[in-house]
Design an enzyme around this catalytic site. Sequence first.
Site, mmCIF file in Angstrom:
data_model
loop_
_atom_site.group_PDB
_atom_site.id
_atom_site.type_symbol
_atom_site.label_atom_id
_atom_site.label_comp_id
_atom_site.label_asym_id
_atom_site.label_seq_id
_atom_site.Cartn_x
_atom_site.Cartn_y
_atom_site.Cartn_z
ATOM 1 N N ARG A 179 0.816 -1.203 -0.090
ATOM 2 C CA ARG A 179 0.136 -0.218 -0.039
ATOM 3 C C ARG A 179 0.681 1.241 0.129
ATOM 4 O O ARG A 179 1.829 1.382 0.785
ATOM 5 C CB ARG A 179 -0.840 0.012 1.083
ATOM 6 C CG ARG A 179 -1.790 -1.483 1.614
ATOM 7 C CD ARG A 179 -2.114 -1.273 3.101
ATOM 8 N NE ARG A 179 -3.252 -0.611 2.994
ATOM 9 C CZ ARG A 179 -4.087 -0.561 3.972
ATOM 10 N NH1 ARG A 179 -3.754 -1.344 5.217
ATOM 11 N NH2 ARG A 179 -5.206 0.106 4.231
ATOM 12 N N HIS B 209 -14.157 43.155 -8.133
ATOM 13 C CA HIS B 209 -14.913 44.019 -7.458
ATOM 14 C C HIS B 209 -16.192 43.507 -6.858
ATOM 15 O O HIS B 209 -16.849 43.606 -5.707
ATOM 16 C CB HIS B 209 -15.387 45.251 -8.286
ATOM 17 C CG HIS B 209 -16.284 46.412 -8.000
ATOM 18 N ND1 HIS B 209 -17.463 46.206 -8.204
ATOM 19 C CD2 HIS B 209 -16.182 47.376 -7.194
ATOM 20 C CE1 HIS B 209 -18.189 47.112 -7.537
ATOM 21 N NE2 HIS B 209 -17.209 48.130 -6.807
ATOM 22 N N ARG C 140 -16.825 54.500 5.924
ATOM 23 C CA ARG C 140 -16.792 55.066 4.717
ATOM 24 C C ARG C 140 -17.606 55.982 4.564
ATOM 25 O O ARG C 140 -18.859 55.920 4.796
ATOM 26 C CB ARG C 140 -16.861 54.446 3.661
ATOM 27 C CG ARG C 140 -15.695 53.277 3.490
ATOM 28 C CD ARG C 140 -15.748 52.346 2.393
ATOM 29 N NE ARG C 140 -14.988 51.160 2.596
ATOM 30 C CZ ARG C 140 -15.803 49.962 3.276
ATOM 31 N NH1 ARG C 140 -16.529 50.105 3.839
ATOM 32 N NH2 ARG C 140 -14.713 49.040 3.257
ATOM 33 N N ARG D 244 -13.840 57.748 8.191
ATOM 34 C CA ARG D 244 -12.658 57.993 7.212
ATOM 35 C C ARG D 244 -13.440 59.276 6.346
ATOM 36 O O ARG D 244 -14.263 59.204 5.951
ATOM 37 C CB ARG D 244 -12.489 57.124 6.334
ATOM 38 C CG ARG D 244 -11.319 57.059 5.380
ATOM 39 C CD ARG D 244 -11.166 56.024 4.505
ATOM 40 N NE ARG D 244 -12.035 55.886 3.588
ATOM 41 C CZ ARG D 244 -11.824 54.791 2.761
ATOM 42 N NH1 ARG D 244 -11.076 53.828 2.790
ATOM 43 N NH2 ARG D 244 -12.907 54.470 1.942
ATOM 44 N N GLU E 243 -1.741 53.307 4.127
ATOM 45 C CA GLU E 243 -1.848 52.432 3.069
ATOM 46 C C GLU E 243 -1.063 52.775 1.845
ATOM 47 O O GLU E 243 -1.046 52.301 0.807
ATOM 48 C CB GLU E 243 -3.237 52.832 2.690
ATOM 49 C CG GLU E 243 -3.747 54.254 2.486
ATOM 50 C CD GLU E 243 -5.235 54.498 2.271
ATOM 51 O OE1 GLU E 243 -6.022 53.468 1.817
ATOM 52 O OE2 GLU E 243 -5.682 55.447 2.626
ATOM 53 N N GLY F 18 -4.406 50.175 6.184
ATOM 54 C CA GLY F 18 -5.174 49.917 4.975
ATOM 55 C C GLY F 18 -4.382 48.823 4.030
ATOM 56 O O GLY F 18 -3.913 49.261 3.126
ATOM 57 N N THR F 19 -4.727 47.562 4.486
ATOM 58 C CA THR F 19 -3.761 46.657 3.656
ATOM 59 C C THR F 19 -4.530 46.274 2.250
ATOM 60 O O THR F 19 -3.572 45.883 1.703
ATOM 61 C CB THR F 19 -3.658 45.374 4.703
ATOM 62 O OG1 THR F 19 -5.074 44.845 4.532
ATOM 63 C CG2 THR F 19 -2.948 45.430 5.743
ATOM 64 N N ASN F 20 -5.410 46.840 1.917
ATOM 65 C CA ASN F 20 -5.851 46.521 0.538
ATOM 66 C C ASN F 20 -5.110 47.386 -0.392
ATOM 67 O O ASN F 20 -4.348 47.026 -1.477
ATOM 68 C CB ASN F 20 -7.464 46.892 0.398
ATOM 69 C CG ASN F 20 -7.886 46.660 -1.066
ATOM 70 O OD1 ASN F 20 -7.310 45.729 -1.784
ATOM 71 N ND2 ASN F 20 -8.817 47.402 -1.459
ATOM 72 N N CYS G 33 -8.308 47.448 8.587
ATOM 73 C CA CYS G 33 -9.485 47.349 8.204
ATOM 74 C C CYS G 33 -9.658 46.886 6.594
ATOM 75 O O CYS G 33 -8.566 47.040 5.946
ATOM 76 C CB CYS G 33 -10.311 48.830 8.107
ATOM 77 S SG CYS G 33 -9.581 49.904 7.277
HETATM 78 P P1 ADP Z 1 -6.326 3.511 -0.191
HETATM 79 O O1 ADP Z 1 -5.166 4.651 0.172
HETATM 80 O O2 ADP Z 1 -6.551 3.736 -1.758
HETATM 81 O O3 ADP Z 1 -7.359 3.449 0.722
HETATM 82 P P2 ADP Z 1 -5.475 1.252 0.857
HETATM 83 O O4 ADP Z 1 -4.115 0.976 1.169
HETATM 84 O O5 ADP Z 1 -6.432 1.558 2.089
HETATM 85 O O6 ADP Z 1 -5.512 2.187 -0.242
HETATM 86 O O7 ADP Z 1 -5.890 -0.143 0.127
HETATM 87 C C1 ADP Z 1 -6.898 -0.287 -0.797
HETATM 88 C C2 ADP Z 1 -7.898 -1.438 -0.244
HETATM 89 O O8 ADP Z 1 -7.053 -2.472 -0.364
HETATM 90 C C3 ADP Z 1 -8.280 -1.206 1.033
HETATM 91 O O9 ADP Z 1 -9.608 -0.563 0.976
HETATM 92 C C4 ADP Z 1 -8.616 -2.503 1.695
HETATM 93 O O10 ADP Z 1 -9.545 -2.847 1.448
HETATM 94 C C5 ADP Z 1 -7.666 -3.469 0.729
HETATM 95 N N1 ADP Z 1 -6.464 -3.895 1.646
HETATM 96 C C6 ADP Z 1 -5.587 -3.167 1.631
HETATM 97 N N2 ADP Z 1 -4.637 -4.050 2.763
HETATM 98 C C7 ADP Z 1 -5.179 -5.226 2.908
HETATM 99 C C8 ADP Z 1 -4.560 -6.398 3.460
HETATM 100 N N3 ADP Z 1 -3.802 -6.526 4.246
HETATM 101 N N4 ADP Z 1 -5.668 -7.471 3.319
HETATM 102 C C9 ADP Z 1 -6.690 -7.297 2.685
HETATM 103 N N5 ADP Z 1 -7.170 -6.129 2.135
HETATM 104 C C10 ADP Z 1 -6.503 -5.158 2.083
#
Ligand code: ADP
Length: 902
Positions: free
Chosen positions: A91, A453, A578, A633, A766, A787-789, A853
């Site tokens: 992941r 504006h 104003r 003003r 300003e 008057g920062t604008n 302001c």
């Molecule tokens: P994202 O950042 O897109 O959410 P994830 O890392 O959460 O990605 O992974 C996407 C999907 O993969 C998750 O929603 C989950 O369902 C599945 N997933 C991730 N890791 C596992 C795992 N160890 N076992 C089973 N499913 C997983």
Amino acid sequence: MTTYVYDFIEGSREMAGLLGGKGADLAEMARMGLPVPPGFTVTTEACRVFLATGAPPEGLDDEIARHLAALERAAGRRLGQVDDPLLLSVRSGARYTMPGMMDTVLDIGLNDLAVLGLGKTPERERFAWDSYRRLVQMFGSTVMGVDSALFEALIGDLEREHEAADDSRLDTVDMIRLVESFKDLIAERTGEEFPQDPAEQLRRTVLAVFSSWNGERARTHRRREHIPEDLGTAVCIQSMVFGNLGPDSGSGVAFTRDPATGRPGVYGEYLSNAQGEDVVAGIRNTVPLQRLADLDPGSYKELGAHMARLEGRYQDMCDIEFTIERGKLWMLRTRVGKRTAEAAFGIAAQLADEGLISPSQALDRVDGDALAHLMSPRFDTSAPDVGEVVARGVPASPGAAVGAVVFDSAEAVRRAGAGEQVVLVGQETTPDDLPGMIAAQAVLTARGGKTSHAAVVARRMGKVCVCGAGGITVDLARRCLTTADGVTLTEGTVVSVDGTQGVVRLGAVPLAESEVTQYFEAGGRAPEDEARQIVHDVHRLMALADSARRLEVRADADTPEDAARARRFGARGIGLCRTEHMFLGERRPLVEAVILAGTDAGRTRALAALMPLQREDFTGILEAMDGLPVTVRLLDPPLHEFLPDRTELAVRIAREEAADRTPAARDRELLAAVERMHESNPLLGLRGARLGLVVPGLVAMQVRALAEAVVARKRAGGDPRAEIMVPLVNDARELRLVRDEVDAVLADVSEESGIALDCPVGTVIELPRAALTAGRIARDAHFFCLGTNLLTQTTWGCSRDDAEAAFFPTYQDRGVFERSPFETIDREGVGRLVEIAVAEGRASRPDLTIGVCGEHGGDPASVHFFHAAGLDYVSCSPFRVPVARLEAGRAALSPSSADSSA
Ligand code: ADP
Ligand code: MG
């Protein structure tokens, strides 16, 4: 030696920079003893080495191998073993969530042999081949770069063959056929075979995750979200768990509170016999999480306990993902959950009440943008027959409004006067459109951005505004607009303008009023018990902010009505009143008379006619703000703004002449005056203090009107606190000259009335020169208003309206600045001048009061800067007052503001 790989139990939530958000959260859960499938994380640092050198850091492979071996030992299974193999998920996880990064690859470790081991019993056969199919598909597309649509097309072909509604109807043989055709597809497209070696699958996936940091979509996203380019991503490697092993398995997502309202409770969805990605993809219908209580009471109870612990640990609402494999619960993810503005206030107030977080943490969980959102009325788009979208543009001023489209200011005023609700539509707006904008419910323009504006004025007035709706064409001559789809709306067509979303719909969409605004309108008193919860929550957080803040909040208000509203919204005075509008409308002929006066006597007469009207205005405002400072003003804009349009006049005269009639003498006089006063750059022309010094009697008239108003209020038993502000001063001597005149008038009125007048006189800083010579100017000023604008315009050397249209979009795209310096103060440049003005002004007059302001006074980030710069108050439009109060409280408690003011 640098460590590039951390086991989950070695990490923690605090290590998000190194382990990425996902890795840090998985580590936190593992440390808490929650059931997380075991695994380890490759650091963002390894990714940075790879991005810099094109190769992974030396020793990374060995480190991964060591952690993998430990994982295998603990699981009692090995990656790639034929019988019941260990499978991995890989992941990606950067510090900040980032769409466009490489997707997760699941089921790593499967190959032609291992798939047989995984599916060794008949009931697991389909599952095994389905998993293998998923791996080849994900690896083929995300690692080997084959277009994922091609895989989907092959699945589609097979489904059509079976007339199956979704892939769950495909059987084992189908899965085997898919694996084969996927492998063929990969070979054909890449000239390479799908790798059978699990170690190679793993290594290549890790590197592909690293490389995806620089993918096109990820880069665009980072630019837009201001995420630094050099953070890199971490990679989490984890054993797979399966929710698709039968009816005693499944996957779900859950929130520890309702993300829409913040109420505690069980909020989530569950899908039995499915993997997590099936839940997210919405392929099959999920059931409410409560159903799990019947399906698997043990897991349901355990999940509830984990969620309670997570909320306690994170001290915030958590968003989690879980999988149940054969009755065993696994936690796959947790993170602090996204929420609506309402839920943000609800959660913060409740957690503070529960004692889980401190007041300053509670304030940290909300912000001014969320409050502004809660204050704006909303369309009830759940209503039936909501009209089609006719325009999309910049959501410039939030809220919802319904009205008939009109194409000029006069028509807006006319129809509104007859009781009709109107939406003013134009290419853009100019100061001439002010009466129409006041009359309209909303403003829609085809051109211009957030600080055009139209946008600035609408926000100031609390009007709904959508600007820069590029798709529409406005035809002023035919009095109609044409949408991108070619639909023509003639004048009088009713539309609904959603300034929060930047969308315009045909017809009247029903409105839901904001209870939060009603609460402020009622003076912000403690709500009744039966008030909606959100009102109690806002009240609770506003009280925290008010007791924390050091900055005072005033309002920019020009009329008694605005002053009264500002006061109800919590303003402690008027920072900018104003006088310009007091010269417009019916009084215009009187102002023309002043400008056209040929003799001193004539001018004095004309000024004398204006004086009582001004006095009345001031009296009303002082009454509305009784006991609180009102900073008036002196007249600021160039005089020609009060004269008719030059071209219009010239045309009128030419027509008369062509028809052999004598043009009105007044028209000729006016044209001569307009021409005399024409300036090629009015922004930098005859205005402010310059005007007062050039047109005799103008300052005296205004000061007298104000002084007499003070006298009238005192006689009526009031406590008027008028302050006089001289605009556009560059040099101490200019201020001195104007002050001499002011002081003389004050002395006169005091003598005539027998009432002592104690009106502080100050100036607007300003112009850069004024900031740089603030020490000298302060000798003659009781107070400074920044008057920062205009200060931003003169420091950047551009006029806002021109710059907005001409080059700001390009500058934002190309990264010259992230936010327009007119929206959020430019700390480096304009902010530096502010700091100089504060330091030098206070050095020469220690009791100098300093405020700011205009637009920046109600902008959250700018409020934090002004707090740190040591200002006494910010002044903003009445509707932004609650936002400024909240942000001033947050600024006082935020550690970063404390640092910068130290
Ligand atoms: P994202 O950042 O897109 O959410 P994830 O890392 O959460 O990605 O992974 C996407 C999907 O993969 C998750 O929603 C989950 O369902 C599945 N997933 C991730 N890791 C596992 C795992 N160890 N076992 C089973 N499913 C997983
Ligand atoms: Mg996910």
